[in-house]
Design a protein around this motif. Structure first.
Motif, mmCIF file in Angstrom:
data_model
loop_
_atom_site.group_PDB
_atom_site.id
_atom_site.type_symbol
_atom_site.label_atom_id
_atom_site.label_comp_id
_atom_site.label_asym_id
_atom_site.label_seq_id
_atom_site.Cartn_x
_atom_site.Cartn_y
_atom_site.Cartn_z
ATOM 1 N N SER A 1 0.825 -1.214 0.000
ATOM 2 C CA SER A 1 0.000 0.000 0.000
ATOM 3 C C SER A 1 0.857 1.262 0.000
ATOM 4 O O SER A 1 0.753 2.101 0.884
ATOM 5 C CB SER A 1 -0.923 0.011 1.229
ATOM 6 N N VAL A 2 1.700 1.373 -0.998
ATOM 7 C CA VAL A 2 2.615 2.508 -1.022
ATOM 8 C C VAL A 2 2.040 3.643 -1.841
ATOM 9 O O VAL A 2 1.382 3.437 -2.865
ATOM 10 C CB VAL A 2 3.996 2.063 -1.584
ATOM 11 N N TYR A 3 2.262 4.844 -1.375
ATOM 12 C CA TYR A 3 1.850 6.052 -2.070
ATOM 13 C C TYR A 3 3.101 6.888 -2.302
ATOM 14 O O TYR A 3 3.868 7.122 -1.371
ATOM 15 C CB TYR A 3 0.832 6.827 -1.239
ATOM 16 N N LEU A 4 3.304 7.349 -3.519
ATOM 17 C CA LEU A 4 4.557 8.017 -3.869
ATOM 18 C C LEU A 4 4.300 9.368 -4.505
ATOM 19 O O LEU A 4 3.319 9.554 -5.226
ATOM 20 C CB LEU A 4 5.367 7.136 -4.816
ATOM 21 N N PHE A 5 5.200 10.293 -4.242
ATOM 22 C CA PHE A 5 5.057 11.672 -4.689
ATOM 23 C C PHE A 5 6.409 12.202 -5.183
ATOM 24 O O PHE A 5 7.457 11.778 -4.726
ATOM 25 C CB PHE A 5 4.594 12.571 -3.536
ATOM 26 N N TRP A 6 6.338 13.162 -6.084
ATOM 27 C CA TRP A 6 7.478 13.994 -6.429
ATOM 28 C C TRP A 6 7.086 15.449 -6.199
ATOM 29 O O TRP A 6 6.046 15.905 -6.680
ATOM 30 C CB TRP A 6 7.902 13.812 -7.885
ATOM 31 N N TYR A 7 7.952 16.143 -5.432
ATOM 32 C CA TYR A 7 7.782 17.561 -5.186
ATOM 33 C C TYR A 7 8.969 18.312 -5.771
ATOM 34 O O TYR A 7 10.087 17.783 -5.836
ATOM 35 C CB TYR A 7 7.709 17.854 -3.688
ATOM 36 N N ALA B 1 16.119 23.266 -10.226
ATOM 37 C CA ALA B 1 15.467 23.277 -8.912
ATOM 38 C C ALA B 1 15.894 22.024 -8.156
ATOM 39 O O ALA B 1 16.623 21.177 -8.673
ATOM 40 C CB ALA B 1 13.940 23.300 -9.072
ATOM 41 N N GLU B 2 15.397 21.927 -6.924
ATOM 42 C CA GLU B 2 15.613 20.730 -6.108
ATOM 43 C C GLU B 2 14.354 19.875 -6.207
ATOM 44 O O GLU B 2 13.234 20.387 -6.096
ATOM 45 C CB GLU B 2 15.844 21.145 -4.653
ATOM 46 N N TYR B 3 14.543 18.575 -6.429
ATOM 47 C CA TYR B 3 13.417 17.665 -6.599
ATOM 48 C C TYR B 3 13.445 16.622 -5.485
ATOM 49 O O TYR B 3 14.481 16.006 -5.221
ATOM 50 C CB TYR B 3 13.476 16.991 -7.971
ATOM 51 N N PHE B 4 12.291 16.432 -4.846
ATOM 52 C CA PHE B 4 12.188 15.512 -3.724
ATOM 53 C C PHE B 4 11.181 14.414 -4.026
ATOM 54 O O PHE B 4 10.044 14.697 -4.422
ATOM 55 C CB PHE B 4 11.751 16.247 -2.449
ATOM 56 N N CYS B 5 11.616 13.196 -3.789
ATOM 57 C CA CYS B 5 10.721 12.050 -3.840
ATOM 58 C C CYS B 5 10.209 11.821 -2.422
ATOM 59 O O CYS B 5 10.950 11.995 -1.446
ATOM 60 C CB CYS B 5 11.487 10.837 -4.345
ATOM 61 N N ALA B 6 8.936 11.462 -2.286
ATOM 62 C CA ALA B 6 8.366 11.208 -0.971
ATOM 63 C C ALA B 6 7.462 9.992 -1.043
ATOM 64 O O ALA B 6 6.857 9.712 -2.079
ATOM 65 C CB ALA B 6 7.588 12.424 -0.467
ATOM 66 N N GLY B 7 7.346 9.287 0.074
ATOM 67 C CA GLY B 7 6.516 8.094 0.115
ATOM 68 C C GLY B 7 5.774 7.961 1.424
ATOM 69 O O GLY B 7 6.229 8.452 2.447
ATOM 70 N N ALA B 8 4.621 7.312 1.361
ATOM 71 C CA ALA B 8 3.836 7.004 2.556
ATOM 72 C C ALA B 8 3.283 5.601 2.380
ATOM 73 O O ALA B 8 3.032 5.148 1.256
ATOM 74 C CB ALA B 8 2.709 8.011 2.755
ATOM 75 N N SER B 9 3.097 4.904 3.499
ATOM 76 C CA SER B 9 2.548 3.545 3.454
ATOM 77 C C SER B 9 1.135 3.535 3.992
ATOM 78 O O SER B 9 0.740 4.449 4.719
ATOM 79 C CB SER B 9 3.411 2.605 4.295
#
Lengths: 113, 116
Positions: free
Chosen positions: A30-36, A87-95
Motif C-alpha cells: 500500500s505505497v503512495y509516492l510523490f514527487w515535489y 530546482a531541487e526535486y524531492f521524492c516522498a513516500g507514505a505507506s
C-alpha cells in the motif's frame, strides 16, 4: 514506515536534453509516492503522485513518473528540460495506515544552456 | 486564494533561546504539518495536527512542541535552541489527514532559523 532513497544528489543536464531523476522506495505494501519540486527560496510544490491504478503518472510542467513494483522504483522523467526546470526535486513516500510522507534527501537538477 | 503563510520568514537566535514560528493554512484546510529542512537535506517530519489534535510526531526531542488553534493556524515552539536547530522550518496544510484521498500537502515558503 515508508522510506525513499534518491540515488543522485546532483544531476547536470543541457537544455532540451532528456532527464531522469531516480527514486527507490522501501515497502511495496500500500505505497503512495510523490514527487515535489522546490525552487530557490520557495516551499515545495507537488509535481505528481501515484496512489493506485495506472503505473505511468503524468504531472505538471511536462514531467512524468513510472511506478515499478518489481524494481521498487518511482523515477521522474522529462523528455526535454528547460532552464526554468533548475530546482531541487524531492521524492516522498507514505505507506498504508500512515498519512505522513517521508521525504528523500533531494536531487538538484541543474540545467545548462 | 492565499496559500500557506508562515512568519517570520527569517530570524536569528542565540543558543539557549526560545523561538515561536507561526503558520496559517489555506482556507478550509484542517490539517497542519511541520517539517525541518536542514541545508542539503530533505524535509524531516516534526508534527502533524488535525482538528486541533496531535496526530503524528517525528523523532525530535521534547524541546520541540506545537499546537493548533480553533482557526486551524498553528505554532511551532523550540526551547533551548542548539546550533543544530538551524534550518528551514516548513509548514504544510491539507484538507484532512489524507487530503481527501489525494495525499497532497501544500507548503509555505518556510521560516529560516539561524542559531548562533
Amino acid at each position: 514506515a515508508q522510506s525513499v532513497t534518491q540515488l543522485d544528489s546532483q544531476v547536470p543536464v543541457f537544455e532540451e536534453a532528456p532527464v531522469e531523476l531516480r527514486c527507490n522506495y522501501s515497502s511495496s505494501v500500500s505505497v503512495y509516492l510523490f514527487w515535489y519540486v522546490q525552487y530557490p527560496n520557495q516551499g515545495l510544490q507537488l509535481l505528481l503522485k501515484y496512489l493506485s491504478g495506472s503505473t505511468l503518472v503524468k504531472g505538471i510542467n511536462g514531467f512524468e513518473a513510472e511506478f515499478n513494483k518489481s524494481q521498487t522504483s518511482f523515477h521522474l522523467r522529462k523528455p526535454s528540460v528547460h532552464i526554468s526546470d533548475t530546482a531541487e526535486y524531492f521524492c516522498a513516500g507514505a505507506s498504508g495506515g500512515s498519512y505522513i510522507p517521508t521525504f528523500g534527501r533531494g536531487t538538484s537538477l541543474i540545467v545548462h544552456p | 486564494d492565499a496559500g500557506v503563510t508562515q512568519s517570520p520568514t527569517h530570524l536569528i537566535k542565540t543558543r539557549g533561546q526560545h523561538v515561536t514560528l507561526r503558520c496559517s493554512p489555506i482556507s478550509g484546510h484542517k490539517s497542519v504539518s511541520w517539517y525541518q529542512q536542514v541545508l542539503g537535506q530533505g524535509p524531516q517530519f516534526i508534527f502533524q495536527y488535525y482538528e486541533k489534535e496531535e496526530r503524528g510526531r517525528g523523532n525530535f526531542p521534547d524541546r520541540f512542541s506545537a499546537r493548533q488553534f480553533p482557526n486551524y493556524s498553528s505554532e511551532l515552539n523550540v526551547n533551548a535552541l542548539l546550533l543544530g536547530d538551524s534550518a528551514l522550518y516548513l509548514c504544510a496544510s491539507s484538507w484532512g489527514l489524507w487530503s481527501g484521498g489525494t495525499g497532497e500537502l501544500f507548503f509555505g515558503e518556510g521560516s529560516r532559523l539561524t542559531v548562533l
